[in-house]
Design a protein around this motif. Structure first.
Motif, PDB file in Angstrom:
ATOM      1  N   SER A 127       0.812  -1.235   0.000  1.00  0.00           N
ATOM      2  CA  SER A 127       0.000   0.000   0.000  1.00  0.00           C
ATOM      3  C   SER A 127       0.841   1.278   0.000  1.00  0.00           C
ATOM      4  CB  SER A 127      -0.957   0.006   1.188  1.00  0.00           C
ATOM      5  OG  SER A 127      -1.966  -0.930   0.958  1.00  0.00           O
ATOM      6  N   PRO A 128       1.921   1.336   0.803  1.00  0.00           N
ATOM      7  CA  PRO A 128       2.694   2.587   0.794  1.00  0.00           C
ATOM      8  C   PRO A 128       3.349   2.888  -0.558  1.00  0.00           C
ATOM      9  CG  PRO A 128       3.291   1.213   2.673  1.00  0.00           C
ATOM     10  CD  PRO A 128       2.448   0.382   1.772  1.00  0.00           C
ATOM     11  N   ARG A 129       3.495   1.867  -1.413  1.00  0.00           N
ATOM     12  CA  ARG A 129       4.159   2.068  -2.713  1.00  0.00           C
ATOM     13  C   ARG A 129       3.175   2.001  -3.880  1.00  0.00           C
ATOM     14  NH1 ARG A 129       9.790   1.282  -2.603  1.00  0.00           N
ATOM     15  NH2 ARG A 129       9.606   2.217  -4.679  1.00  0.00           N
ATOM     16  N   ARG A 130       1.883   2.154  -3.585  1.00  0.00           N
ATOM     17  CA  ARG A 130       0.880   1.940  -4.646  1.00  0.00           C
ATOM     18  C   ARG A 130       0.986   2.960  -5.784  1.00  0.00           C
ATOM     19  NH1 ARG A 130      -2.002   3.835  -0.276  1.00  0.00           N
ATOM     20  NH2 ARG A 130      -3.110   5.809  -0.593  1.00  0.00           N
ATOM     21  N   ASN A 131       1.510   4.145  -5.485  1.00  0.00           N
ATOM     22  CA  ASN A 131       1.609   5.171  -6.529  1.00  0.00           C
ATOM     23  C   ASN A 131       3.034   5.325  -7.079  1.00  0.00           C
ATOM     24  OD1 ASN A 131      -1.136   5.876  -6.597  1.00  0.00           O
ATOM     25  ND2 ASN A 131      -0.875   7.036  -4.710  1.00  0.00           N
ATOM     26  N   ASP A 132       3.888   4.360  -6.764  1.00  0.00           N
ATOM     27  CA  ASP A 132       5.263   4.402  -7.284  1.00  0.00           C
ATOM     28  C   ASP A 132       5.371   3.549  -8.544  1.00  0.00           C
ATOM     29  OD1 ASP A 132       5.935   5.954  -5.182  1.00  0.00           O
ATOM     30  OD2 ASP A 132       6.870   4.353  -4.016  1.00  0.00           O
ATOM     31  N   ARG A 133       6.221   4.014  -9.453  1.00  0.00           N
ATOM     32  CA  ARG A 133       6.432   3.236 -10.681  1.00  0.00           C
ATOM     33  C   ARG A 133       7.063   1.887 -10.351  1.00  0.00           C
ATOM     34  NH1 ARG A 133       8.441   6.907 -15.766  1.00  0.00           N
ATOM     35  NH2 ARG A 133       7.357   8.782 -15.194  1.00  0.00           N
ATOM     36  N   VAL A 134       6.613   0.872 -11.056  1.00  0.00           N
ATOM     37  CA  VAL A 134       7.103  -0.490 -10.824  1.00  0.00           C
ATOM     38  C   VAL A 134       8.613  -0.575 -11.102  1.00  0.00           C
ATOM     39  CG1 VAL A 134       6.974  -2.796 -11.860  1.00  0.00           C
ATOM     40  CG2 VAL A 134       4.895  -1.629 -11.149  1.00  0.00           C
ATOM     41  N   ARG A 135       9.096   0.283 -12.001  1.00  0.00           N
ATOM     42  CA  ARG A 135      10.528   0.306 -12.345  1.00  0.00           C
ATOM     43  C   ARG A 135      11.419   0.508 -11.114  1.00  0.00           C
ATOM     44  NH1 ARG A 135      12.786   0.683 -17.111  1.00  0.00           N
ATOM     45  NH2 ARG A 135      10.956   1.315 -18.267  1.00  0.00           N
ATOM     46  N   THR A 136      10.863   1.158 -10.068  1.00  0.00           N
ATOM     47  CA  THR A 136      11.675   1.473  -8.876  1.00  0.00           C
ATOM     48  C   THR A 136      11.598   0.363  -7.821  1.00  0.00           C
ATOM     49  OG1 THR A 136       9.820   2.597  -7.786  1.00  0.00           O
ATOM     50  CG2 THR A 136      11.232   3.940  -9.218  1.00  0.00           C
ATOM     51  N   PHE A 137      10.883  -0.733  -8.111  1.00  0.00           N
ATOM     52  CA  PHE A 137      10.668  -1.784  -7.108  1.00  0.00           C
ATOM     53  C   PHE A 137      11.853  -2.757  -7.041  1.00  0.00           C
ATOM     54  CE2 PHE A 137       5.763  -1.953  -6.572  1.00  0.00           C
ATOM     55  CZ  PHE A 137       5.751  -0.597  -6.364  1.00  0.00           C
ATOM     56  N   SER A 138      12.048  -3.311  -5.831  1.00  0.00           N
ATOM     57  CA  SER A 138      13.050  -4.374  -5.658  1.00  0.00           C
ATOM     58  C   SER A 138      12.470  -5.686  -6.193  1.00  0.00           C
ATOM     59  CB  SER A 138      13.385  -4.546  -4.186  1.00  0.00           C
ATOM     60  OG  SER A 138      12.261  -5.068  -3.515  1.00  0.00           O
ATOM     61  N   ARG A 139      13.329  -6.707  -6.312  1.00  0.00           N
ATOM     62  CA  ARG A 139      12.892  -8.019  -6.809  1.00  0.00           C
ATOM     63  C   ARG A 139      11.761  -8.587  -5.935  1.00  0.00           C
ATOM     64  NH1 ARG A 139      11.596 -11.497 -10.580  1.00  0.00           N
ATOM     65  NH2 ARG A 139      11.316 -13.513  -9.626  1.00  0.00           N
ATOM     66  N   GLY A 140      11.920  -8.464  -4.616  1.00  0.00           N
ATOM     67  CA  GLY A 140      10.908  -8.992  -3.699  1.00  0.00           C
ATOM     68  C   GLY A 140       9.571  -8.285  -3.868  1.00  0.00           C
ATOM     69  N   MET A 141       9.627  -6.960  -4.030  1.00  0.00           N
ATOM     70  CA  MET A 141       8.384  -6.187  -4.211  1.00  0.00           C
ATOM     71  C   MET A 141       7.720  -6.541  -5.539  1.00  0.00           C
ATOM     72  SD  MET A 141       9.953  -2.699  -2.745  1.00  0.00           S
ATOM     73  CE  MET A 141       8.646  -1.573  -3.090  1.00  0.00           C
ATOM     74  N   LEU A 142       8.549  -6.732  -6.550  1.00  0.00           N
ATOM     75  CA  LEU A 142       8.002  -7.119  -7.861  1.00  0.00           C
ATOM     76  C   LEU A 142       7.275  -8.457  -7.765  1.00  0.00           C
ATOM     77  CD1 LEU A 142      10.896  -6.233 -10.335  1.00  0.00           C
ATOM     78  CD2 LEU A 142       8.639  -5.207 -10.280  1.00  0.00           C
TER      79      LEU A 142
END
Lengths: 247, 226
Positions: A127-142
């Motif tokens: 939820s805290p990253r819902r408005n962040d681009r997926v490009r900025t996510f770590s492997r685990g978050m992806l």
């Protein structure tokens, strides 16, 4: 999904690429709510098996029925009943996590796509990253977002191809808890993994796939975990020797 | 039917949001088309050559070459992170995926063309405003055929290692009827001929548009399959 005796039914399934037998005469069935973990060395054909069952690849011969549908027919109704997590995340890097899930919710024809997307994002703890681009996510978050994408439409059957790969301990626990919840809700799950403890902990049935065949398939209650572990490592070692890598 | 249209709309929405954030596609197409026109304008002496004779060819070369950049990018976006696999797993008819991508490509190319046309008018000193209506009809017909075939072939070539080379090699020969029709009609419009008097060319271009869309509907299932 209407009540069908076997959620997945596979008979004499084969897939050949040239001279390589990726899937070589596999037979099994899974009842609704059962959880099968498939182990196997690299190149054993696990990913190909999942691709066939999810309708992404046509088998060379044999039959496979998923949620009552013949996988070779590519029926859209079958795709409503399945969710797939594969090596690729299938997420658009320049969209936010919310936009990605809203897109897939619309493609599934879900009512209130934004609400559904927000709900599953919360379930996987993003939820805290819902408005962040997926490009900025770590492997685990992806991987967590990939799980959210796969369960967004509440499928009756889930195919997971090595879902623990690249996850840290926290992400592994989040995924395990999520899979356990799905299992408790009688979702049929077929998972491939190399993680012995995670794989054996959650499943009802366990299989060992070697050179395209199921060398072992048994209910977990009949499996001696230590013996299975040594059998699995033998299979991996034999495969490595066959490939000239050695241990 | 509602779900089918919603799925097409969702693909168009997704491509638009992506483009709004990255601005890669439109800017690349616009700069390329502008460069093509600039190169020609400096190599042609317009006091000797009639602008309405060479202009249409140059305009369509700019549109098609710039459009090819857009088409290459279009399915590349779907290949990144295995997104195409994600699309193949949703309960959508494959033609919905095709039409979604076709409409996205058509809109992006049309936007690029709308920016290029005024520049073309200034550089070639041609009055397009008095022929704007018929010209937009011709540009639409040509662009539709280009996108219909280009979307199909970019989905085909996206699986190849040499996709940037393969797409133009496959696309341009098959586009010849549409290019000839579009260039001839544009030239005739600039010469003040009415649309009604070029029905033969309109019929030819529209027929190929329909044929390419029809072929795409029939083959997209097999092309998208791994």
């Amino acid at each position: 999904m209407e009540s069908i005796e076997n959620a997945i039914e596979v008979r004499h399934l084969r897939k050949v690429f040239g001279t390589l037998k990726a899937v070589d005469g596999i037979d099994f069935e899974l009842k609704q709510g059962e959880f099968l973990t498939v182990f196997g060395p690299n190149g054993a054909g696990k990913t190909t098996l999942i691709k066939i069952l999810s309708g992404l690849t046509q088998p060379s011969s044999g039959t496979a029925r998923v949620a009552g549908f013949d996988v070779t027919e590519g029926h859209p109704e079958m795709r409503k009943e399945i969710g797939v997590i594969s090596h690729s995340t299938a997420l658009y890097a320049d969209l936010t996590s919310l936009e990605n899930l809203m897109f897939f919710a619309r493609m599934h024809g879900l009512e209130q796509p934004q609400e559904k997307a927000l709900k599953v994002i919360e379930e996987v703890g993003l939820s805290p990253r819902r408005n962040d681009r997926v490009r900025t996510f770590s492997r685990g978050m992806l991987q967590r977002l990939s799980i959210a994408r796969a369960v967004l439409h509440d499928p009756a059957i889930l195919f997971l191809d090595e879902p623990f790969t690249g996850l840290d301990l926290h992400a592994t626990n989040v995924l395990k808890e999520h899979l356990q919840r799905l299992h408790d809700r009688r979702r049929t799950i077929l998972m491939t993994t190399h993680d012995i403890s995670c794989g054996l902990e959650m499943c009802d049935k366990v299989a060992l796939q070697v050179q395209g065949k199921f060398a072992f398939l048994e209910n977990i209650s009949n499996v001696d975990k230590d013996r299975f572990e040594s059998m699995y490592f033998d299979a991996v070692r034999d495969k490595q020797f066959a490939m000239g890598i050695g241990l | 039917m509602n779900l089918y249209l919603n799925q097409i709309a969702a693909i168009v929405w997704k491509d638009f949001v992506t483009e709004l954030k990255t601005r890669e596609l439109l800017s690349a197409m616009f700069i390329f088309a502008l460069l093509v026109i600039l190169i020609f304008i400096f190599s042609i002496n317009l006091s000797i050559v009639k602008a309405s004779e060479v202009g249409p060819g140059i305009l369509w070369v700019a549109f098609l070459f710039a459009g090819t950049i857009g088409l290459n990018r279009s399915f590349m976006l779907e290949k990144e992170n295995g997104c195409l696999m994600g699309l193949m797993l949703v309960p959508a008819d494959r033609t919905a995926i095709y039409f979604g991508k076709l409409i996205s490509n058509l809109i992006f190319l049309s936007i690029m063309e709308l920016f290029i046309l005024p520049l073309f008018m200034i550089f070639f000193n041609i009055d397009l405003l008095s022929h704007l209506g018929p010209l937009l009809v011709v540009v639409f017909l040509g662009t539709l055929g280009f996108c219909a075939l280009g979307t199909l072939l970019s989905s085909l070539s996206s699986n190849l290692k040499t996709r940037e080379i393969m797409l133009p090699i496959l696309l341009y020969p098959l586009l010849i009827p549409i290019v000839i029709g579009a260039v001839r009609m544009t030239g005739q419009i600039l010469d003040g001929i009415e649309l009604f008097d070029m029905m033969k060319w309109i019929g030819l271009t529209a027929s190929f548009d329909i044929i390419y869309i029809g072929v795409s509907i029939m083959t997209i299932d097999h092309i998208l399959e791994e």
